[in-house]
Enzyme design. Sequence first.
Site, PDB file in Angstrom:
ATOM      1  N   ARG A 129      -8.944   8.436   2.958  1.00  0.00           N
ATOM      2  CA  ARG A 129      -8.785  10.030   2.852  1.00  0.00           C
ATOM      3  C   ARG A 129      -7.888   9.671   1.345  1.00  0.00           C
ATOM      4  NH1 ARG A 129      -3.875  11.816   6.805  1.00  0.00           N
ATOM      5  NH2 ARG A 129      -2.491  10.915   5.566  1.00  0.00           N
ATOM      6  N   GLY A 130      -7.769  11.023   0.952  1.00  0.00           N
ATOM      7  CA  GLY A 130      -6.701  11.253  -0.353  1.00  0.00           C
ATOM      8  C   GLY A 130      -7.152  10.487  -1.469  1.00  0.00           C
TER       9      GLY A 130
ATOM     10  N   ASP B  10      -4.070  -2.900   9.804  1.00  0.00           N
ATOM     11  CA  ASP B  10      -2.832  -2.591   9.397  1.00  0.00           C
ATOM     12  C   ASP B  10      -2.037  -3.574   8.465  1.00  0.00           C
ATOM     13  OD1 ASP B  10      -0.182  -1.939   9.226  1.00  0.00           O
ATOM     14  OD2 ASP B  10       0.220  -1.552  11.335  1.00  0.00           O
TER      15      ASP B  10
ATOM     16  N   ALA C  44      -2.743   1.926  -0.051  1.00  0.00           N
ATOM     17  CA  ALA C  44      -2.016   2.579   1.057  1.00  0.00           C
ATOM     18  C   ALA C  44      -0.555   2.827   0.755  1.00  0.00           C
ATOM     19  CB  ALA C  44      -2.397   1.310   2.220  1.00  0.00           C
ATOM     20  N   GLY C  45       0.160   3.746   1.458  1.00  0.00           N
ATOM     21  CA  GLY C  45       1.476   4.030   1.089  1.00  0.00           C
ATOM     22  C   GLY C  45       2.120   4.959   2.285  1.00  0.00           C
TER      23      GLY C  45
ATOM     24  N   LYS D 290      13.905  11.392   5.125  1.00  0.00           N
ATOM     25  CA  LYS D 290      15.081  12.105   5.519  1.00  0.00           C
ATOM     26  C   LYS D 290      16.440  11.549   4.575  1.00  0.00           C
ATOM     27  CE  LYS D 290      14.678  13.342   9.950  1.00  0.00           C
ATOM     28  NZ  LYS D 290      14.116  14.483   9.909  1.00  0.00           N
TER      29      LYS D 290
ATOM     30  N   ALA E  27      21.520   9.414   5.328  1.00  0.00           N
ATOM     31  CA  ALA E  27      22.515   9.614   6.379  1.00  0.00           C
ATOM     32  C   ALA E  27      21.742   9.865   7.658  1.00  0.00           C
ATOM     33  CB  ALA E  27      23.575  10.686   6.006  1.00  0.00           C
ATOM     34  N   ASN E  28      20.708  10.694   7.551  1.00  0.00           N
ATOM     35  CA  ASN E  28      19.849  11.065   8.859  1.00  0.00           C
ATOM     36  C   ASN E  28      18.703   9.906   9.115  1.00  0.00           C
ATOM     37  OD1 ASN E  28      21.626  13.304   9.119  1.00  0.00           O
ATOM     38  ND2 ASN E  28      20.234  14.587   7.795  1.00  0.00           N
TER      39      ASN E  28
ATOM     40  N   TYR F 148      11.565   5.525   0.042  1.00  0.00           N
ATOM     41  CA  TYR F 148      10.287   5.647  -0.502  1.00  0.00           C
ATOM     42  C   TYR F 148      10.621   5.297  -2.011  1.00  0.00           C
ATOM     43  CZ  TYR F 148       5.893   7.927  -2.071  1.00  0.00           C
ATOM     44  OH  TYR F 148       4.713   7.893  -3.008  1.00  0.00           O
TER      45      TYR F 148
HETATM   46  N1  LIG Z   1      -0.152  12.435  -3.396  1.00  0.00           N
HETATM   47  C1  LIG Z   1       0.752  12.452  -4.141  1.00  0.00           C
HETATM   48  O1  LIG Z   1       1.338  13.378  -4.727  1.00  0.00           O
HETATM   49  C2  LIG Z   1       1.310  11.103  -4.615  1.00  0.00           C
HETATM   50  C3  LIG Z   1       2.162  10.949  -5.671  1.00  0.00           C
HETATM   51  C4  LIG Z   1       2.756   9.808  -5.764  1.00  0.00           C
HETATM   52  C5  LIG Z   1       2.468   8.554  -5.286  1.00  0.00           C
HETATM   53  N2  LIG Z   1       1.388   8.728  -4.422  1.00  0.00           N
HETATM   54  C6  LIG Z   1       0.821   7.541  -3.656  1.00  0.00           C
HETATM   55  O2  LIG Z   1      -0.609   7.417  -3.498  1.00  0.00           O
HETATM   56  C7  LIG Z   1      -0.999   6.552  -2.496  1.00  0.00           C
HETATM   57  C8  LIG Z   1      -2.023   7.572  -1.774  1.00  0.00           C
HETATM   58  O3  LIG Z   1      -1.168   8.711  -1.415  1.00  0.00           O
HETATM   59  P1  LIG Z   1      -2.006   9.737  -0.434  1.00  0.00           P
HETATM   60  O4  LIG Z   1      -1.459  11.260  -1.327  1.00  0.00           O
HETATM   61  O5  LIG Z   1      -3.405   9.625  -0.851  1.00  0.00           O
HETATM   62  O6  LIG Z   1      -1.675   9.575   0.872  1.00  0.00           O
HETATM   63  P2  LIG Z   1      -2.369   9.725   2.303  1.00  0.00           P
HETATM   64  O7  LIG Z   1      -1.287   9.629   3.315  1.00  0.00           O
HETATM   65  O8  LIG Z   1      -3.373  10.706   2.302  1.00  0.00           O
HETATM   66  O9  LIG Z   1      -2.991   8.157   2.274  1.00  0.00           O
HETATM   67  C9  LIG Z   1      -2.840   7.089   2.477  1.00  0.00           C
HETATM   68  C10 LIG Z   1      -3.635   6.180   3.143  1.00  0.00           C
HETATM   69  O10 LIG Z   1      -3.064   4.940   3.316  1.00  0.00           O
HETATM   70  C11 LIG Z   1      -3.418   4.578   4.848  1.00  0.00           C
HETATM   71  N3  LIG Z   1      -1.967   3.588   5.329  1.00  0.00           N
HETATM   72  C12 LIG Z   1      -0.850   3.831   5.439  1.00  0.00           C
HETATM   73  N4  LIG Z   1      -0.449   2.842   6.112  1.00  0.00           N
HETATM   74  C13 LIG Z   1      -1.373   1.860   6.153  1.00  0.00           C
HETATM   75  C14 LIG Z   1      -1.137   0.463   6.797  1.00  0.00           C
HETATM   76  N5  LIG Z   1      -0.110   0.075   7.061  1.00  0.00           N
HETATM   77  N6  LIG Z   1      -2.265   0.002   6.494  1.00  0.00           N
HETATM   78  C15 LIG Z   1      -3.350   0.170   6.074  1.00  0.00           C
HETATM   79  N7  LIG Z   1      -3.644   1.654   5.432  1.00  0.00           N
HETATM   80  C16 LIG Z   1      -2.272   2.261   5.619  1.00  0.00           C
HETATM   81  C17 LIG Z   1      -3.326   5.729   5.661  1.00  0.00           C
HETATM   82  O11 LIG Z   1      -3.818   5.808   6.836  1.00  0.00           O
HETATM   83  C18 LIG Z   1      -4.024   6.873   4.455  1.00  0.00           C
HETATM   84  O12 LIG Z   1      -5.380   6.507   4.870  1.00  0.00           O
HETATM   85  C19 LIG Z   1       0.317   6.209  -1.661  1.00  0.00           C
HETATM   86  O13 LIG Z   1       0.678   4.956  -2.045  1.00  0.00           O
HETATM   87  C20 LIG Z   1       1.399   7.302  -2.205  1.00  0.00           C
HETATM   88  O14 LIG Z   1       2.512   6.882  -1.822  1.00  0.00           O
HETATM   89  C21 LIG Z   1       0.735   9.926  -4.013  1.00  0.00           C
END
Ligand SMILES: NC(=O)c1ccc[n+]([C@@H]2O[C@H](COP(=O)([O-])OP(=O)(O)OC[C@H]3O[C@@H](n4cnc5c(N)ncnc54)[C@H](O)[C@@H]3O)[C@@H](O)[C@H]2O)c1
Length: 469
Positions: free
Chosen positions: A240-241, A284, A311-312, A317, A320-321, A375
């Site tokens: 996705r995304g 994973d 993937a990210g 939080k 402290a939390n 993060y």
């Molecule tokens: N959306 C934004 O505005 C934005 C801004 C800066 C950076 N990013 C970075 O862009 C990347 C994609 O972001 P997004 O908004 O599409 O996020 P999202 O959460 O929609 O998609 C992330 C995808 O990574 C997969 N994923 C998470 N952990 C995983 C693992 N351990 N193994 C395999 N897959 C895993 C999730 O299942 C998901 O499909 C990320 O690295 C995010 O940090 C996004």
Amino acid sequence: MNDSYLNFANSAVGAKLADALGLPKPIVLDRYKEGQPVIKGSLLIGGGSDAPLLPTLAKIFKSIGVQTVAPRHLPQWLPLANQAGLMSGRWGVDDQPGEKVKALVFDATGLTDSTQSDALYQFFHDAARSVLPCGRVIIFGRPPEKCANPRQATIQRALEGLTRSLAKELKRAIAVQLVYVAEGAEDQLESTVRFLLSPRSTYVSAQVIRVGLPVGAGGTPSDWNKPLAGKKVLVTGASRGIGASIAEVMVREGATVICLDVPQAQPGLNEIAAKLGATAIELDIGAADAPQKLVDAAKADGGWDVIVHNAGITRDKTIANMKERFWQMVMNVNLSTQERINDALVESGVLKSGARIVCVSSISGIAGNMGQTNYALSKAGVIGMVQSTAPVFAKHGVTINAVAPGFIETQMTAAIPFAMREAGRRMNSMSQGGLPVDVAEAIVWFANPASSGLTGNVVRVCGQSLIGA
Ligand SMILES: NC(=O)c1ccc[n+]([C@@H]2O[C@H](COP(=O)([O-])OP(=O)(O)OC[C@H]3O[C@@H](n4cnc5c(N)ncnc54)[C@H](O)[C@@H]3O)[C@@H](O)[C@H]2O)c1
């Protein structure tokens, strides 16, 4: 996610109201459509009295099919253009500006002293009002760290300030970049010039890009519309995304794609893989055996050409939390696991010659963000990983670069409370959020076989976000 204010501000009533109230007026950004020319409109070329990059640029513009015009201060351009078989004409008569152009390109590589900056003033003063909306500006310089003496390094470093200010001043979604090209790396420029002139770079502005000597195998693609034909590309987090968009754009560019995501994301993963004719891997990447599993998969597939670490995760939080396991989880998935995977893939030799690794950082990793210590640590670490491994991987013929997205319209940003989301969207020179495809376009530029001169770069895809600028 729909940006309803963008639509409103572009309606007749909305535009009037925005003017009356002094509200931001984002314009609808040009975005690349498959098969369209790199640039629609002519390009105005400028340079200092010594402009050694002009012959290279003439050849590239000929290859791209750009029509150029030059002001009278650059008499050397017309013969060079003629030599390259490039259509070119004069811009402006009797000190009056000429036609509106889609791009400005200035060769500042020959500037060796701050007293020579008048050439920059003359060109940009005369041309600033002549760039069409969604236009492009590229300034070429020499990397200050490689300059022969302090005077030269100083004026070359000064170009960063000009670039960032122009990007704020020109408005109307005009993107401005500075490209430092190392001596001897001139023939590595074409993929970067194509990207920066085209609507593919619509949400990239005020960036400093370094092009150096080539790393590993590369070469010019036989078809610039399908530069990744025959290449195998792994995209993590592809269900996705932004990841789904990266996979889609990779396929558009001719690649065979392997989409990876966690087992819980299987429905979305299978759907995107079926749509793109891609292979799906449920894994994973945070698991201890993930690097070995990927080495085995790459071996069984005859080797891979491009790895995109998209993937990210976030677990926000204040520190402290924050629970320790959320700290560890974010560091592991966003950074440590990517270090392990890169080392395993490079050392096992399953990456093909001229392979590319592209990572996804974030402006949080550049500016820091409230509630995101984990993060931001991980995403700043991605920048550290890219910069420190670039020279190491270069010995294996592998490049590594990162994109750092700003506010991108995804499920992640749709979940942000309204007021914060609006602030995030508007606080950049484009007054709007980017789309996943904008991040994907920057990633395919790094993945291009002709991008061998790009390694160790971190390019923000943030519309010149005010945060961390
Ligand atoms: N959306 C934004 O505005 C934005 C801004 C800066 C950076 N990013 C970075 O862009 C990347 C994609 O972001 P997004 O908004 O599409 O996020 P999202 O959460 O929609 O998609 C992330 C995808 O990574 C997969 N994923 C998470 N952990 C995983 C693992 N351990 N193994 C395999 N897959 C895993 C999730 O299942 C998901 O499909 C990320 O690295 C995010 O940090 C996004």
